[in-house]
Enzyme design. Structure first.
Site, short mmCIF file in Angstrom:
data_model
loop_
_atom_site.label_atom_id
_atom_site.label_comp_id
_atom_site.label_asym_id
_atom_site.label_seq_id
_atom_site.Cartn_x
_atom_site.Cartn_y
_atom_site.Cartn_z
N GLU A 49 38.76 38.74 24.91
CA GLU A 49 39.48 37.72 25.67
C GLU A 49 38.70 37.31 26.91
O GLU A 49 37.93 38.09 27.46
CB GLU A 49 40.81 38.29 26.13
N CYS A 67 36.99 35.06 33.99
CA CYS A 67 37.06 36.52 33.84
C CYS A 67 36.61 36.81 32.41
O CYS A 67 37.24 36.37 31.46
CB CYS A 67 38.52 36.93 34.06
N CYS A 79 37.79 49.56 25.12
CA CYS A 79 37.34 50.36 26.26
C CYS A 79 37.61 51.83 25.97
O CYS A 79 38.58 52.16 25.32
CB CYS A 79 38.11 49.94 27.52
N CYS A 100 42.97 53.97 30.39
CA CYS A 100 43.98 53.87 31.46
C CYS A 100 45.33 53.55 30.82
O CYS A 100 45.42 52.70 29.92
CB CYS A 100 43.60 52.78 32.46
N CYS A 106 46.94 49.87 30.76
CA CYS A 106 46.07 48.76 30.36
C CYS A 106 46.11 48.54 28.84
O CYS A 106 45.90 49.48 28.07
CB CYS A 106 44.65 49.07 30.82
N GLY A 132 37.09 45.97 28.76
CA GLY A 132 35.93 46.85 28.83
C GLY A 132 35.57 47.33 30.22
O GLY A 132 36.01 46.76 31.22
N SER A 158 38.63 49.88 40.87
CA SER A 158 40.04 50.04 40.51
C SER A 158 40.49 51.43 40.96
O SER A 158 40.10 52.43 40.38
CB SER A 158 40.21 49.91 38.99
N LEU A 159 41.29 51.44 42.01
CA LEU A 159 41.71 52.72 42.58
C LEU A 159 43.10 53.10 42.05
O LEU A 159 43.28 54.17 41.48
CB LEU A 159 41.72 52.59 44.11
N CYS A 212 44.06 40.84 30.79
CA CYS A 212 43.20 40.96 29.62
C CYS A 212 43.57 42.11 28.69
O CYS A 212 43.98 43.16 29.12
CB CYS A 212 41.75 41.06 30.05
N1 SAH Z 1 37.27 48.31 33.39
C1 SAH Z 1 37.17 47.66 34.64
C2 SAH Z 1 37.29 46.18 34.55
C3 SAH Z 1 38.25 45.62 33.58
S1 SAH Z 1 39.96 45.89 33.95
C4 SAH Z 1 38.20 48.23 35.60
O1 SAH Z 1 39.06 48.98 35.17
O2 SAH Z 1 38.08 47.95 36.78
C5 SAH Z 1 40.19 44.74 35.29
C6 SAH Z 1 41.32 45.08 36.23
O3 SAH Z 1 42.59 44.89 35.58
C7 SAH Z 1 41.29 46.53 36.69
O4 SAH Z 1 41.51 46.59 38.09
C8 SAH Z 1 42.44 47.12 35.91
O5 SAH Z 1 42.91 48.27 36.50
C9 SAH Z 1 43.42 45.98 35.90
N2 SAH Z 1 44.49 46.09 34.93
C10 SAH Z 1 44.43 46.54 33.67
N3 SAH Z 1 45.63 46.49 33.08
C11 SAH Z 1 46.48 45.97 33.99
C12 SAH Z 1 47.88 45.68 33.99
N4 SAH Z 1 48.64 45.92 32.92
N5 SAH Z 1 48.40 45.16 35.11
C13 SAH Z 1 47.63 44.92 36.20
N6 SAH Z 1 46.34 45.18 36.26
C14 SAH Z 1 45.76 45.72 35.18
FE1 SF4 Z 2 39.17 50.21 30.57
FE2 SF4 Z 2 39.51 48.93 32.91
FE3 SF4 Z 2 41.46 48.99 31.04
FE4 SF4 Z 2 40.86 51.20 32.37
S1 SF4 Z 2 41.69 49.31 33.23
S2 SF4 Z 2 41.19 51.05 30.17
S3 SF4 Z 2 38.67 51.01 32.60
S4 SF4 Z 2 39.49 48.01 30.87
#
Ligand code: SAH
Ligand code: SF4
Length: 344
Positions: free
Chosen positions: A90, A103, A110, A114, A117, A157, A212-213, A331
């Site tokens: 995407e 984006c 991935c 997480c 996600c 990813g 991403s904290l 995404c």
């Molecule tokens: N893998 C990398 C980049 C892709 S994810 C990362 O984790 O930083 C991009 C951002 O989207 C990250 O900050 C991730 O934590 C956030 N994200 C993923 N799923 C989400 C959700 N359901 N709601 C809000 N943010 C989300």
């Molecule tokens: Fe991967 Fe980023 Fe999603 Fe975590 S938030 S699973 S690192 S894409």
């Protein structure tokens, strides 16, 4: 077959000259590739013997639009792209007053897992090549007839888990003969692969780093981000400080607010204390609900209280405007939906 679009001009020059063609052909080919041609036959000033040679030895990566969703509320457009082998990712195009941002995805799926996600919940298939990252931008620019000014590596990813291809992509996309978007207009988001942050900082690129904290301490972080079991927050924050010292670029922190998980006033105070003196910015994002995760976004009152506590402690934070909320703009959600409906 050689992925010709992942080659930079010096590599392409070496390739054509080693195979007996004149050097200047490399710049011509590269120009056509940057225009987004999908077939060697479209390269009009290239002689037929070279076209035949290229067709036999190389392929051109393309991102084909499988699905396109446009938000009714704003100009956000979301794509589901398919690559040459049928794998799908995407990408989202967002319009702001100062330009257009895309984006893009860096991997199919991935490995980081997480829990909030959609991508993390769908497993990992493969890394994207540099050319497949470029192809997402080219396809969107062509489809919308626009020029994109900013890139965020925040799609599907973990970019630092596909390090070499991502670095290659940044070089290609910022080159003058290519799409020509400078490093300062590129943001890379990572879940916090500490050794890779150091490797990135040694490249001395002028890109923006987002981390991403999503938690104020390891205990909470481990509940949603398995990577926290490998790299503790202290080491991660030290890597961010060192990144700033090495590159002069400030780090931004991403913090998805999940109701009852990481959004209390105490969590805000602890976060402020951890980030104190870093001169960083915090992006608060009310979590997007992904089916099956059970997480809910924090309400407006919580969001405001959290921001205020950070502000009192001199940490600048903004609640990010959620664009395209009606089109699953977070995404990983669209592909997942597509799969559940019988797609791949
Ligand atoms: N893998 C990398 C980049 C892709 S994810 C990362 O984790 O930083 C991009 C951002 O989207 C990250 O900050 C991730 O934590 C956030 N994200 C993923 N799923 C989400 C959700 N359901 N709601 C809000 N943010 C989300
Ligand atoms: Fe991967 Fe980023 Fe999603 Fe975590 S938030 S699973 S690192 S894409």
């Amino acid at each position: 077959m050689i992925d010709i679009k992942s080659m930079n001009v010096p590599e392409l020059t070496e390739f054509v000259t080693q195979n007996g063609f004149p050097k200047y052909r490399a710049a011509q080919i590269s120009g056509w590739l940057a225009k987004g041609v999908t077939d060697f036959d479209e390269m009009r000033n290239i002689p037929s013997d070279l076209k035949t040679f290229l067709t036999a030895r190389c392929y051109i990566s393309v991102a084909t639009i499988e699905k396109k969703l446009e938000s009714r509320y704003d100009k956000t457009v979301k794509y589901l792209f398919a690559f040459n082998d049928g794998e799908r990712v995407e990408a989202v195009v967002m319009s702001y007053r100062h330009g257009r941002s895309i984006c893009i995805s860096t991997q199919v799926g991935c490995k980081m897992g997480c829990t909030f996600c959609a991508t993390g919940q769908s497993g990992f298939s493969r890394n994207l090549t540099a050319s497949e990252m470029l192809a997402q931008i080219e396809a969107a620019q062509k489809d919308l007839n626009i020029r994109i000014s900013n890139i965020v590596l925040m799609g599907m990813g973990e970019p630092l888990d596909n390090f070499d291809n991502v670095i290659k992509f940044i070089g290609l996309v910022s080159s003058e003969g290519g799409i020509n978007i400078g490093a300062r207009h590129i943001t890379l988001s990572t879940c916090g692969l500490v050794p890779k942050i150091y490797e990135l900082s040694s490249k001395k690129l002028q890109i923006n780093l987002a981390v991403s904290l999503h938690a104020p301490n390891d205990e909470i972080r481990r509940k949603t981000m398995p990577v926290a079991n490998v790299y503790p927050m202290d080491a991660l924050l030290k890597a961010c400080r060192d990144y700033f010292s090495a590159t002069g670029r400030r780090v931004t922190f991403e913090y998805s607010m999940i109701s009852g998980v990481n959004d209390s006033d105490d969590n805000a105070r602890e976060l402020a204390q951890k980030l104190s003196g870093m001169g960083c910015h915090v992006n608060l994002i009310p979590v997007n609900t992904v089916e099956g995760t059970g997480y809910k976004k924090s309400d407006i009152k919580r969001q405001k209280s959290f921001v205020n506590i950070l502000a009192e402690k001199n940490i600048t934070a903004t609640v990010r405007r959620t664009l395209g909320s009606d089109i699953n703009a977070s995404c990983g959600q669209l592909r997942r939906k597509h799969s559940n409906e019988g797609g791949k």
